[in-house]
Design a protein around this motif. Structure first.
Motif, PDB file in Angstrom:
ATOM      1  N   UNK A 166       0.771  -1.109   0.021  1.00  0.00           N
ATOM      2  CA  UNK A 166       0.016   0.074   0.027  1.00  0.00           C
ATOM      3  C   UNK A 166       0.823   1.120   0.016  1.00  0.00           C
ATOM      4  N   UNK A 167       2.158   1.247   0.286  1.00  0.00           N
ATOM      5  CA  UNK A 167       2.842   2.263   0.481  1.00  0.00           C
ATOM      6  C   UNK A 167       3.741   2.361  -0.859  1.00  0.00           C
ATOM      7  N   UNK A 168       4.098   1.015  -1.350  1.00  0.00           N
ATOM      8  CA  UNK A 168       4.969   0.869  -2.323  1.00  0.00           C
ATOM      9  C   UNK A 168       4.419   0.136  -3.266  1.00  0.00           C
ATOM     10  N   UNK A 169       3.686   0.269  -4.348  1.00  0.00           N
ATOM     11  CA  UNK A 169       2.824  -0.543  -5.087  1.00  0.00           C
ATOM     12  C   UNK A 169       3.615  -1.507  -5.805  1.00  0.00           C
ATOM     13  N   UNK A 170       4.844  -1.301  -6.302  1.00  0.00           N
ATOM     14  CA  UNK A 170       5.632  -2.175  -7.114  1.00  0.00           C
ATOM     15  C   UNK A 170       5.926  -3.264  -6.366  1.00  0.00           C
ATOM     16  N   UNK A 171       5.823  -3.253  -4.992  1.00  0.00           N
ATOM     17  CA  UNK A 171       6.091  -4.523  -4.245  1.00  0.00           C
ATOM     18  C   UNK A 171       5.129  -5.568  -4.276  1.00  0.00           C
ATOM     19  N   UNK A 172       3.681  -5.219  -4.859  1.00  0.00           N
ATOM     20  CA  UNK A 172       2.889  -6.181  -4.780  1.00  0.00           C
ATOM     21  C   UNK A 172       3.131  -7.043  -6.273  1.00  0.00           C
ATOM     22  N   UNK A 173       3.947  -6.549  -7.334  1.00  0.00           N
ATOM     23  CA  UNK A 173       4.570  -7.057  -8.421  1.00  0.00           C
ATOM     24  C   UNK A 173       5.427  -8.072  -8.233  1.00  0.00           C
ATOM     25  N   UNK A 174       6.477  -7.496  -7.127  1.00  0.00           N
ATOM     26  CA  UNK A 174       7.667  -8.174  -7.123  1.00  0.00           C
ATOM     27  C   UNK A 174       7.644  -9.445  -5.910  1.00  0.00           C
ATOM     28  N   UNK A 175       6.562  -9.270  -5.216  1.00  0.00           N
ATOM     29  CA  UNK A 175       6.360 -10.322  -4.365  1.00  0.00           C
ATOM     30  C   UNK A 175       6.355 -11.635  -4.529  1.00  0.00           C
ATOM     31  N   UNK A 176       5.613 -11.983  -5.639  1.00  0.00           N
ATOM     32  CA  UNK A 176       5.562 -13.663  -6.132  1.00  0.00           C
ATOM     33  C   UNK A 176       6.992 -14.051  -6.802  1.00  0.00           C
ATOM     34  N   UNK A 177       7.726 -12.895  -7.264  1.00  0.00           N
ATOM     35  CA  UNK A 177       9.223 -13.384  -7.619  1.00  0.00           C
ATOM     36  C   UNK A 177      10.026 -13.705  -6.323  1.00  0.00           C
ATOM     37  N   UNK A 178       9.853 -12.676  -5.393  1.00  0.00           N
ATOM     38  CA  UNK A 178      10.911 -12.942  -4.214  1.00  0.00           C
ATOM     39  C   UNK A 178      10.310 -14.313  -3.595  1.00  0.00           C
ATOM     40  N   UNK A 179       9.099 -14.741  -3.348  1.00  0.00           N
ATOM     41  CA  UNK A 179       8.656 -15.831  -2.722  1.00  0.00           C
ATOM     42  C   UNK A 179       9.067 -17.137  -3.504  1.00  0.00           C
ATOM     43  N   UNK A 180       8.938 -17.077  -4.932  1.00  0.00           N
ATOM     44  CA  UNK A 180       9.563 -18.010  -5.686  1.00  0.00           C
ATOM     45  C   UNK A 180      11.207 -18.169  -5.608  1.00  0.00           C
TER      46      UNK A 180
END
Length: 258
Positions: A166-180
């Motif tokens: 919610x503070x940094x929207x790009x994190x929502x796009x990066x999250x799946x790659x980071x988890x994987x």
């Protein structure tokens, strides 16, 4: 009871059902096939009528005042479509938008089976700690795959509750790659200097987000853990997913630097 009505009659004759379903050269209705299978498995002698064109289908729907096919008739009474037939037979009906933990249960079940299979196949240790490690890492990879199927949809649902996104929207796009990436590195047992802080970070942020949304704000939301089209409610399972990542990271760190 409806279920009892599917049994053989006293005379030993099967109950009869009439089914109308679309069977066209370029389309066979899957719900029609499901209805036919349900009826046969429940002991019905089915009079199976094929609607072989769009015109024939529209005429049928107009005649019977219905909007969809297939349509099942039992003892001269219209039961309805496939969901109506399931309900009539006393079976569970899954409604669109209904919350369910089934996707998460199936995913974790497959992760556990894969973790055991790797050990039984002689590719890794069969000890309980090693199996648990593989389970957690494989589960992270499978969860990431679910999100990566449609990152845009995942990010939209994720933004409903994740504090960092919610503070940094790009994190929502990066999250799946980071988890994987964290899951793959832990499964390979390499680059702990990267996988441990990565899993710890996303796990802690995720846990804090779930606690804030569900237990503090008392919001009723869907969890994006298995993708943006998920009907899994945000709550204990979502919290457990994040805490699992943190626990895995701590355990791997202890192993690496003990």
């Amino acid at each position: 009871m409806a279920r009892e009505s599917t049994e053989l009659t006293a005379a030993g004759q099967e109950r009869r059902a009439v089914l109308y379903r679309m069977v066209m050269p370029d389309h066979i209705c899957p719900y029609g096939l499901k209805s036919l299978d349900l009826l046969k498995r429940n002991g019905f002698d089915v009079e199976d009528h094929h609607l072989t064109s769009k015109a024939e289908t529209e005429t049928f729907k107009k005649q019977h005042g219905v909007e969809t096919t297939p349509q099942t008739f039992i003892d001269g009474t219209r039961v309805g479509g496939n969901d109506d037939l399931r309900a009539w037979l006393g079976l569970e009906v899954h409604r669109k938008g209904e919350v369910t933990y089934t996707p998460v249960a199936m995913l974790f079940g497959m992760a556990a089976a894969m973790a055991l299979a790797v050990g039984w196949g002689g590719f890794a240790s069969t000890s309980i700690p090693s199996t648990v490690e593989r389970f957690a890492a494989i589960a992270m990879c499978l969860l990431a795959v679910q999100k990566l199927r449609d990152v845009e949809s995942f990010s939209t649902m994720f933004l409903n509750y994740d504090l960092l996104a919610r503070r940094w929207v790009r994190y929502a796009y990066l999250y799946p790659f980071a988890e994987g990436a964290a899951g793959l590195l832990m499964l390979a047992g390499t680059a702990m200097w990267l996988s441990v802080p990565l899993a710890s970070f996303i796990g802690l942020v995720g846990a804090a987000s779930v606690i804030k949304a569900v237990y503090v704000d008392k919001r009723s939301l869907k969890c994006a853990c298995v993708g943006g089209d998920s009907q899994v409610p945000l709550g204990p399972v979502s919290l457990a997913e994040n805490l699992m990542m943190v626990a895995m990271a701590v355990w791997m760190a202890i192993k690496a630097w003990a």
